[in-house]
Design a protein around this motif. Structure first.
Motif, PDB file in Angstrom:
ATOM      1  N   ILE A 101       0.843  -1.201   0.000  1.00 13.45           N
ATOM      2  CA  ILE A 101       0.000   0.000   0.000  1.00 13.45           C
ATOM      3  C   ILE A 101       0.881   1.255   0.000  1.00 13.45           C
ATOM      4  CG2 ILE A 101      -1.715   1.284   1.369  1.00 13.45           C
ATOM      5  CD1 ILE A 101      -2.723  -1.510   2.347  1.00 13.45           C
ATOM      6  N   LYS A 102       1.972   1.202   0.747  1.00  9.19           N
ATOM      7  CA  LYS A 102       2.893   2.352   0.769  1.00  9.19           C
ATOM      8  C   LYS A 102       3.580   2.533  -0.590  1.00  9.19           C
ATOM      9  CE  LYS A 102       4.068   2.597   5.688  1.00  9.19           C
ATOM     10  NZ  LYS A 102       3.094   3.644   5.998  1.00  9.19           N
ATOM     11  N   LYS A 103       3.977   1.437  -1.196  1.00  5.32           N
ATOM     12  CA  LYS A 103       4.621   1.530  -2.507  1.00  5.32           C
ATOM     13  C   LYS A 103       3.647   2.111  -3.540  1.00  5.32           C
ATOM     14  CE  LYS A 103       8.114  -2.105  -2.166  1.00  5.32           C
ATOM     15  NZ  LYS A 103       8.353  -3.530  -2.395  1.00  5.32           N
ATOM     16  N   PHE A 104       2.412   1.662  -3.476  1.00  3.42           N
ATOM     17  CA  PHE A 104       1.433   2.210  -4.412  1.00  3.42           C
ATOM     18  C   PHE A 104       1.313   3.726  -4.227  1.00  3.42           C
ATOM     19  CE2 PHE A 104      -2.748   3.738  -5.575  1.00  3.42           C
ATOM     20  CZ  PHE A 104      -2.812   3.326  -6.898  1.00  3.42           C
ATOM     21  N   GLY A 105       1.265   4.158  -2.972  1.00  2.26           N
ATOM     22  CA  GLY A 105       1.158   5.597  -2.700  1.00  2.26           C
ATOM     23  C   GLY A 105       2.332   6.373  -3.257  1.00  2.26           C
ATOM     24  N   LYS A 106       3.523   5.831  -3.073  1.00  2.00           N
ATOM     25  CA  LYS A 106       4.729   6.500  -3.603  1.00  2.00           C
ATOM     26  C   LYS A 106       4.682   6.598  -5.119  1.00  2.00           C
ATOM     27  CE  LYS A 106       8.068   5.478   0.038  1.00  2.00           C
ATOM     28  NZ  LYS A 106       9.235   4.694   0.435  1.00  2.00           N
ATOM     29  N   ARG A 107       4.262   5.525  -5.722  1.00  2.00           N
ATOM     30  CA  ARG A 107       4.217   5.504  -7.197  1.00  2.00           C
ATOM     31  C   ARG A 107       3.138   6.468  -7.712  1.00  2.00           C
ATOM     32  NH1 ARG A 107       6.455   5.668 -11.875  1.00  2.00           N
ATOM     33  NH2 ARG A 107       5.320   4.590 -13.509  1.00  2.00           N
ATOM     34  N   LEU A 108       2.001   6.505  -7.030  1.00  2.00           N
ATOM     35  CA  LEU A 108       0.928   7.427  -7.421  1.00  2.00           C
ATOM     36  C   LEU A 108       1.435   8.870  -7.362  1.00  2.00           C
ATOM     37  CD1 LEU A 108      -2.069   8.008  -8.110  1.00  2.00           C
ATOM     38  CD2 LEU A 108      -2.528   8.002  -5.644  1.00  2.00           C
TER      39      LEU A 108
END
Lengths: 83, 83
Positions: free
Chosen positions: B15-22
């Protein structure tokens, strides 16, 4: 309904495509819904409804499916591969 | 807690990686959180919390973000590009 009341709407078409792709990858791994359920601790009915495009699943569930289907999460969004 | 009670758990790291990528894709498009909020009809606070990895967002939200960031949904899961 005023146009000002338009808010974020669910993308049903996208949700259905995700379900189709999930089913395709699961079957290509030779797993039944029941087997994937046992691996992921997600109920079989939830998996079935996700594959039918009836559940707007979370990205964390995507991560879990990808992990146990041994693919990259982004592969589950590669809708160009849907047959 | 018995091991038998272990159930599906949220994948916080994912979930954190998705946020960073977004966030990375949004910034590469030159959009502020406020601008993305106006485009998507998703509140700015929800976008901010998603980028911080505090929200386990839905795949329909992923579709919406991808649409207005003009990328393919799968690109938002290409964590190899996170700087």
């Amino acid at each position: 309904m005023s146009i000002c009341s338009v808010k974020y709407l669910k993308d049903e078409d996208f949700i259905k495509k995700f379900g189709k792709r999930l089913k395709q990858v699961r079957e290509s791994e030779g797993l039944s819904q029941e087997q994937l359920s046992l691996l992921t601790e997600v109920s079989q009915s939830q998996i079935a409804r996700t594959e039918l495009g009836q559940i707007n699943t979370s990205i964390s569930h995507v991560a879990t499916y990808a992990k146990f289907l041994k693919v990259d999460a982004k592969d589950l969004f590669d809708f160009s591969k849907i047959s």
